[in-house]
Scaffold this active site. Sequence first.
Site, short mmCIF file in Angstrom:
data_model
loop_
_atom_site.label_atom_id
_atom_site.label_comp_id
_atom_site.label_asym_id
_atom_site.label_seq_id
_atom_site.Cartn_x
_atom_site.Cartn_y
_atom_site.Cartn_z
N ASP A 106 70.47 104.13 103.78
CA ASP A 106 71.72 103.50 103.32
C ASP A 106 72.01 102.28 104.19
O ASP A 106 72.34 102.41 105.37
CB ASP A 106 72.88 104.49 103.42
CG ASP A 106 74.16 103.92 102.82
OD1 ASP A 106 74.34 104.04 101.60
OD2 ASP A 106 74.95 103.32 103.57
N LYS B 183 74.61 97.23 99.47
CA LYS B 183 75.98 97.05 98.96
C LYS B 183 76.36 95.58 98.91
O LYS B 183 75.95 94.79 99.77
CB LYS B 183 76.98 97.81 99.85
CG LYS B 183 76.52 99.21 100.20
CD LYS B 183 77.55 100.01 100.98
CE LYS B 183 76.94 101.30 101.48
NZ LYS B 183 76.25 101.17 102.79
N1 NAP Z 1 80.62 102.42 102.52
C1 NAP Z 1 81.26 102.25 103.65
O1 NAP Z 1 82.32 101.60 103.71
C2 NAP Z 1 80.71 102.86 104.90
C3 NAP Z 1 81.47 102.87 106.07
C4 NAP Z 1 80.92 103.46 107.21
C5 NAP Z 1 79.66 104.03 107.15
N2 NAP Z 1 78.93 104.00 106.00
C6 NAP Z 1 77.57 104.58 105.91
O2 NAP Z 1 77.59 105.90 106.42
C7 NAP Z 1 76.64 106.01 107.49
C8 NAP Z 1 77.07 107.04 108.50
O3 NAP Z 1 78.37 106.75 108.99
P1 NAP Z 1 78.65 106.20 110.47
O4 NAP Z 1 77.45 105.51 110.98
O5 NAP Z 1 79.91 105.43 110.42
O6 NAP Z 1 79.00 107.50 111.31
P2 NAP Z 1 78.38 108.96 111.53
O7 NAP Z 1 77.04 109.07 110.91
O8 NAP Z 1 79.45 109.93 111.15
O9 NAP Z 1 78.26 109.00 113.12
C9 NAP Z 1 77.38 108.17 113.83
C10 NAP Z 1 77.70 108.29 115.33
O10 NAP Z 1 77.49 109.65 115.76
C11 NAP Z 1 76.45 109.68 116.76
N3 NAP Z 1 75.57 110.81 116.39
C12 NAP Z 1 74.70 110.89 115.36
N4 NAP Z 1 74.11 112.08 115.31
C13 NAP Z 1 74.60 112.80 116.34
C14 NAP Z 1 74.37 114.11 116.82
N5 NAP Z 1 73.50 114.91 116.21
N6 NAP Z 1 75.06 114.53 117.90
C15 NAP Z 1 75.95 113.71 118.53
N7 NAP Z 1 76.22 112.46 118.12
C16 NAP Z 1 75.54 111.99 117.04
C17 NAP Z 1 75.75 108.35 116.69
O11 NAP Z 1 75.32 107.94 117.97
P3 NAP Z 1 73.78 107.50 118.30
O12 NAP Z 1 73.39 106.46 117.31
O13 NAP Z 1 73.89 106.99 119.70
O14 NAP Z 1 72.96 108.76 118.19
C18 NAP Z 1 76.87 107.43 116.20
O15 NAP Z 1 77.67 107.01 117.29
C19 NAP Z 1 76.57 104.58 108.02
O16 NAP Z 1 75.46 104.36 108.87
C20 NAP Z 1 76.55 103.80 106.74
O17 NAP Z 1 75.26 103.85 106.15
C21 NAP Z 1 79.44 103.42 104.88
#
Ligand code: NAP
Length: 279
Positions: free
Chosen positions: A46, A76
């Site tokens: 994504d 997107k």
């Molecule tokens: N459509 C939208 O508006 C929108 C908005 C936000 C996000 N998204 C999508 O959703 C995806 C995921 O959301 P997100 O990146 O915001 O947040 P998330 O996946 O909820 O969390 C990512 C964070 O958690 C840490 N993490 C990951 N796995 C872990 C684990 N097993 N244990 C402890 N910490 C962990 C990562 O750190 P490290 O990298 O240091 O491991 C990072 O800081 C995005 O990458 C994007 O593709 C879409």
Amino acid sequence: MASVPTIRLNNGVEIPQLGFGVYQVPPEDTAEAVSAALEIGYRHIDTAEMYRNEKGVGKAVARSGIDRGEVFVTSKLNNGFHRRDDALRAFDQSLADLGFEYLDLFLIHWPLPGIDVDYVETWKAMEEIYASGRTRAIGVSNFKPHHLRRLFGGTEVRPAVNQIEVHPYLAQDDVRAFDADHEIVTEAWSPIAQGKVLGDPAVVAIAERLDRTPAQVVLRWHVQRGDVVFPKSVSPERMRENFALFDFELSRDDMATVTGLDRGERTGPDPDTFNHVAS
Ligand SMILES: NC(=O)c1ccc[n+]([C@@H]2O[C@H](COP(=O)([O-])OP(=O)(O)OC[C@H]3O[C@@H](n4cnc5c(N)ncnc54)[C@H](OP(=O)(O)O)[C@@H]3O)[C@@H](O)[C@H]2O)c1
């Protein structure tokens, strides 16, 4: 390791329920991170024009040796490109940056209800892109039911997905139910609330009892609710941890406990008031 199930979108396309998100992965590190994810077994990435890392995603897919048809890639439409001609150009640019002939899924990133371009018009451009055959599905992100109702009124193609913020502190059951009633698959962004839910005592207690990690418990909760998830990590160890969700189950009680943590808390903006267009 048990394999990742797929979910059928309303046009018959199959999407892997678990993917890898690259928001906040620095552009220069993206190819390496996505290569590690593909190596671990992820087959769904994504990305977004907004993340500035589509080139890294494309590079990793190309050099992986994995058939393009075996990797599901979403991008997107960024906020500055809601006018028809801009949307068509932005899609072409995303494809060029990825180095692909087609995308699997293309989304309107935000509805931006307060700007001078109506997202219904933007969706008509998305329909044109879909009709060109260069994306296998189209959808929306950050749409509430009232935004979707307006789309249904003025357009032909039903969005295949609605990608919204969902995690235990923001269960979004009203939007999820609306999506399901209209054959729209919900994708849960920030599925672990960027780490904020992992220290919750209720999540930690379940994880300790099941001998799993808090992240696995929360991601498994999403999977059992039927949503698509794509946790982000730059650490291959965590990527592996987040991928190991299909050899255990949460009981009905544990599911209810995690759902009960809902407190309507967003980590990101509210789509009704977010109208930011980067220059
Ligand atoms: N459509 C939208 O508006 C929108 C908005 C936000 C996000 N998204 C999508 O959703 C995806 C995921 O959301 P997100 O990146 O915001 O947040 P998330 O996946 O909820 O969390 C990512 C964070 O958690 C840490 N993490 C990951 N796995 C872990 C684990 N097993 N244990 C402890 N910490 C962990 C990562 O750190 P490290 O990298 O240091 O491991 C990072 O800081 C995005 O990458 C994007 O593709 C879409």
